[in-house]
Design an enzyme around this catalytic site. Structure first.
Site, PDB file in Angstrom:
ATOM      1  N   ARG A 139       0.860  -1.179   0.000  1.00 28.48           N
ATOM      2  CA  ARG A 139       0.000   0.000   0.000  1.00 28.48           C
ATOM      3  C   ARG A 139       0.894   1.226   0.000  1.00 28.48           C
ATOM      4  O   ARG A 139       1.990   1.218   0.576  1.00 28.48           O
ATOM      5  CB  ARG A 139      -0.918   0.020   1.230  1.00 28.48           C
ATOM      6  CG  ARG A 139      -2.048  -0.999   1.201  1.00 28.48           C
ATOM      7  CD  ARG A 139      -3.110  -0.619   0.167  1.00 28.48           C
ATOM      8  NE  ARG A 139      -4.282  -1.487   0.210  1.00 28.48           N
ATOM      9  CZ  ARG A 139      -4.425  -2.585  -0.506  1.00 28.48           C
ATOM     10  NH1 ARG A 139      -3.435  -2.963  -1.317  1.00 28.48           N
ATOM     11  NH2 ARG A 139      -5.524  -3.305  -0.435  1.00 28.48           N
TER      12      ARG A 139
ATOM     13  N   GLU B 132      -2.736   8.525  -3.610  1.00 30.21           N
ATOM     14  CA  GLU B 132      -3.195   7.648  -4.690  1.00 30.21           C
ATOM     15  C   GLU B 132      -4.670   7.901  -4.957  1.00 30.21           C
ATOM     16  O   GLU B 132      -5.453   7.957  -4.004  1.00 30.21           O
ATOM     17  CB  GLU B 132      -2.982   6.190  -4.288  1.00 30.21           C
ATOM     18  CG  GLU B 132      -3.281   5.207  -5.404  1.00 30.21           C
ATOM     19  CD  GLU B 132      -3.022   3.761  -5.016  1.00 30.21           C
ATOM     20  OE1 GLU B 132      -3.983   2.956  -5.118  1.00 30.21           O
ATOM     21  OE2 GLU B 132      -1.887   3.435  -4.615  1.00 30.21           O
TER      22      GLU B 132
END
Length: 312
Positions: free
Chosen positions: A228, A256
């Site tokens: 992640r 993101e």
């Protein structure tokens, strides 16, 4: 007892679903397909973000199981406080290993062998020959040795790496060798040519690859993140990339999606893929099999697979 099941895939497209449930299709649209209070089993829409994942949870007063189609559960965790005690949260172990491990190897090989430079050279009609690093004889460190980390090592095996070291939350022994605890990372980082991050995002791993972590990596080493984005401190990584000391390949970023104008886009020595580790043709068949299996177990009162936690 409620019998609604919310699925992000139309039930008609999933073989092997048990009878006796009312299947409701919801893939994150504005309108809910039915009253969330009647939902007994909720399959979270895939890759739609936290806001959508948790939106119905507060009203799901009868839900008994929440199933993600991702390996990570961090996008669902903010909503778990709304649930009654005893709700089982399950992840998608078994769905993403093949695809994510494939991409990890692709990112490593592309970065080491200079593939992005060849693509730019082709655009400019330039013949960029020369010697490039090989994966053979390299020392690799896998940080996060769950099912995805193990699948990555499966695919590393034919590449004649000099050494593969493994790190997980706690120490254990596997058929391939020891798994070190996170506390051993400072001593392992300096000898690794390639460091692969495949950890879940937790309080312990958020910002794990910080300035201290990165400073311990050897000159010229490659950092690969298929975990992640927030596992890596973006500012600290930018400093190392701009200095030219490290290289990186990221399938996930923080923030993101990476917005236009962000300096990571043009950082030297960096290859970016847009969080597509699990998004391949291998995903849907495995996801459908998981949903059918879990719901068959749920209908029969049998234990579910992949239980990550139970609310209390």
């Amino acid at each position: 007892m409620t019998s609604d099941v919310w699925l992000p895939v139309p039930a008609a497209e999933i073989e092997g679903l048990p009878e006796g449930f009312h299947y409701r299709f919801w893939d994150g649209g504005q309108e809910f397909p039915a009253d969330p209070a009647d939902c007994a089993f909720y399959v979270v829409p895939y890759m739609k973000g936290t806001e959508i994942a948790v939106r119905p949870l507060a009203a799901m007063t009868s839900v008994r199981a929440v199933q993600t189609l991702s390996a990570g559960i961090d996008h669902v965790e903010p909503g778990l406080g709304h649930l009654s005690a005893g709700v089982q949260l399950c992840n998608a172990r078994g769905v993403h290993e093949a695809s994510t491990a494939e991409l990890a190897l692709a990112l490593i090989l592309a970065s080491l062998r200079g593939i992005p430079g060849f693509v730019h050279g082709q655009d400019k009609e330039e013949w960029r020959d020369g010697f490039y690093p090989a994966l053979a004889d390299k020392s690799v460190l896998i940080v996060g040795y769950g099912s995805i980390g193990a699948a990555i090592e499966d695919r590393l095996t034919p590449f004649e790496c000099a050494r593969v070291a493994r790190v997980a939350r706690s120490a254990r022994t596997t058929a391939r060798g020891p798994v070190h605890p996170l506390a051993d990372l400072p001593g392992l980082l300096p000898s690794a040519d390639v460091v692969i991050l495949s950890t879940p995002l937790t309080e312990a791993t958020q910002g794990l690859a910080n300035a201290d972590f990165l400073s311990r990596m050897k000159d010229g080493a490659l950092l690969v993140n298929v975990a992640r984005g927030p596992v890596v401190d973006t500012k600290a990584l930018m400093a190392e990339l701009e200095s030219g000391r490290l290289r990186a390949a990221l399938d996930v970023t923080d923030p993101e999606p990476l917005p236009a104008g962000h300096p990571l886009w043009h950082a030297p020595g960096l290859l970016i893929s847009p969080h597509v580790g699990g998004s391949t043709s291998a995903f849907m068949p495995r996801a459908k099999r998981l949903m059918a299996d879990q719901l068959t177990r749920f209908a029969a009162g049998e234990p579910l697979r992949n239980i990550v936690l139970t609310t209390h």
